[in-house]
Scaffold this active site. Sequence first.
Site, short mmCIF file in Angstrom:
data_model
loop_
_atom_site.label_atom_id
_atom_site.label_comp_id
_atom_site.label_asym_id
_atom_site.label_seq_id
_atom_site.Cartn_x
_atom_site.Cartn_y
_atom_site.Cartn_z
N SER A 130 -0.38 9.31 1.01
CA SER A 130 0.26 10.40 0.70
C SER A 130 1.54 10.58 1.80
CB SER A 130 -0.84 11.40 0.90
OG SER A 130 -1.34 11.50 2.16
N ALA A 184 0.81 -0.95 -0.06
CA ALA A 184 0.12 -0.06 0.14
C ALA A 184 0.87 1.17 0.01
CB ALA A 184 -0.82 0.00 1.19
N ALA A 209 2.94 7.64 3.87
CA ALA A 209 3.81 6.50 3.88
C ALA A 209 3.25 5.37 3.11
CB ALA A 209 3.63 6.08 5.56
N ASP A 244 -11.27 7.49 12.51
CA ASP A 244 -11.26 7.04 11.12
C ASP A 244 -11.45 5.73 10.92
OD1 ASP A 244 -10.91 7.93 8.71
OD2 ASP A 244 -8.74 7.71 8.51
#
Length: 520
Positions: free
Chosen positions: A137, A134, A139, A290
């Site tokens: 922006s 993955a 890491a 989140d």
Amino acid sequence: MLTNLRHLFRLFAIGRCLARHDALFLLQQAPVGGTTARQALRLFQVLFGRRRPDLREGERLAAALADLGPSFIKLGQVLSVRPDMVGPAIAEDLGRLRDKLPPFSWEEAHAILTAELGAPPEQLYADITIVPVAAASVAQVHLATTSMGLPVAVKVLRPGVEAAFARDLKLFAWLAETMEHHVAGMARLRPRDVVLALAEWVSIELDLRLEAAAASELRDNFIDDADVIVPAIDWQRTGRRVMTVQRISGTPIEDRAALVAGGIDVTVVADRVIRVFLKQALRDGYFHADMHHGNLFVAPDGRLELVDFGIMGRLDLKTRRFMAEMLGAFLTGNWRRAAEVHFEAGYVPADRSVDAFAQACRSIGEPILDRPVAEISVGRLLAQLFQITETFGMQTQTHLLLLQKTMVTVEGVARSLDPEINFWDAARPVIEDWAREHMGPEAYIRETAGSMMDFARKLPQVARDLETLAETTKTEGLQLSPASIAALAESQALANARRRRPLLWALWTVAALLVLALFI
């Protein structure tokens, strides 16, 4: 002046990018600068813009922010919790913003790992993938195995990301201050607090030790819980720019078909999503802010697995009481009590009418009161409630907006698994347990006794301070130093000058730069 010019040049580039994505609408709707500003925006649209009627406004804005880089992606995520600033529809689209970027090279990742952990990755891990699984922006993530054979995920910070954020955060702070001083009504929305919240989140994401600490705290809160797994941190292989964490093995929660095929009862998982969130928010006052589909997995035994701890929220006991009482008042139709808890919490100014605010609460609650409880969206209820607060002078409460955003997200995740999920049935056991412990007579007696003990411990020092103040006042009087007087005068002069400074000069400068760019 030089700083202002740098910001204006950056604004020029931002405006051009927004125009290319047909996303200037947000600036065109803003009450800033009058005719001159609107003419400048129209000029940008003519010179650089293209129409995208196939996309919603929020989708176009999200694409523009992604194009502008990591700082603006994070800004979009912050704005996604501010429907009062951008509107519910745009906020919802920004909430889907995913900061996916091309990965950086293994050579760069290898250098960061070596510098941060004091040895090359070949010595630290039995194996590690060269290609990341993955890339975002901030890491990217590589899979690895420790020398003890434990599967882990290794998060490596993107090169140069700190400098990019530092530059753009200065710009955001400058814009927020300008808006608060020159746009009517903007101070109530506290744009500078939005930037401060963004800077706080970024500081955690740019120091992976802080994100690791957040994960570790959340893991401690759920160490013996039967509903959730929080991966353990490998502190020996974690530093400021590298974090090594236990690898999870579950199925992405968004893959409902795979969950069903694996024998997982998705209705139980949906109930668990709501329960886990409320345990965090009410029981612990510390929650993963989140909890979207991409950060939730389901273990083979049905437990939730959480990842990505860059955005966390905290709620003190007073705020948790407010939320519990307010939601309870709405569900029982006690509009007077719904209004009173806002005043008791200090969210609505004391000079406003409790009766008028109760009537406003009724206007939100009555339409949903007779509907089946399963059809009542707690996220929509909160969003409507926060929309009416402007009339009553309630300042934006950033921590409540973060809570609201997370509740909306959690509700959406749960209903994607089970469209018939009853949020209130799932929430009731957690809320009742918490209320018994924190809102009954015994809880108030316990807290009052604790406050009295704290005050008693402070009394000797308070007495000494009062005695010293009395002696000083008797011999010298209350004095204000010349330095303090000068500082107060300077502060007042700056405030007056700032109020008088017109905003139009900045817009004219942008227009001049645009003309200059056309002829160079």
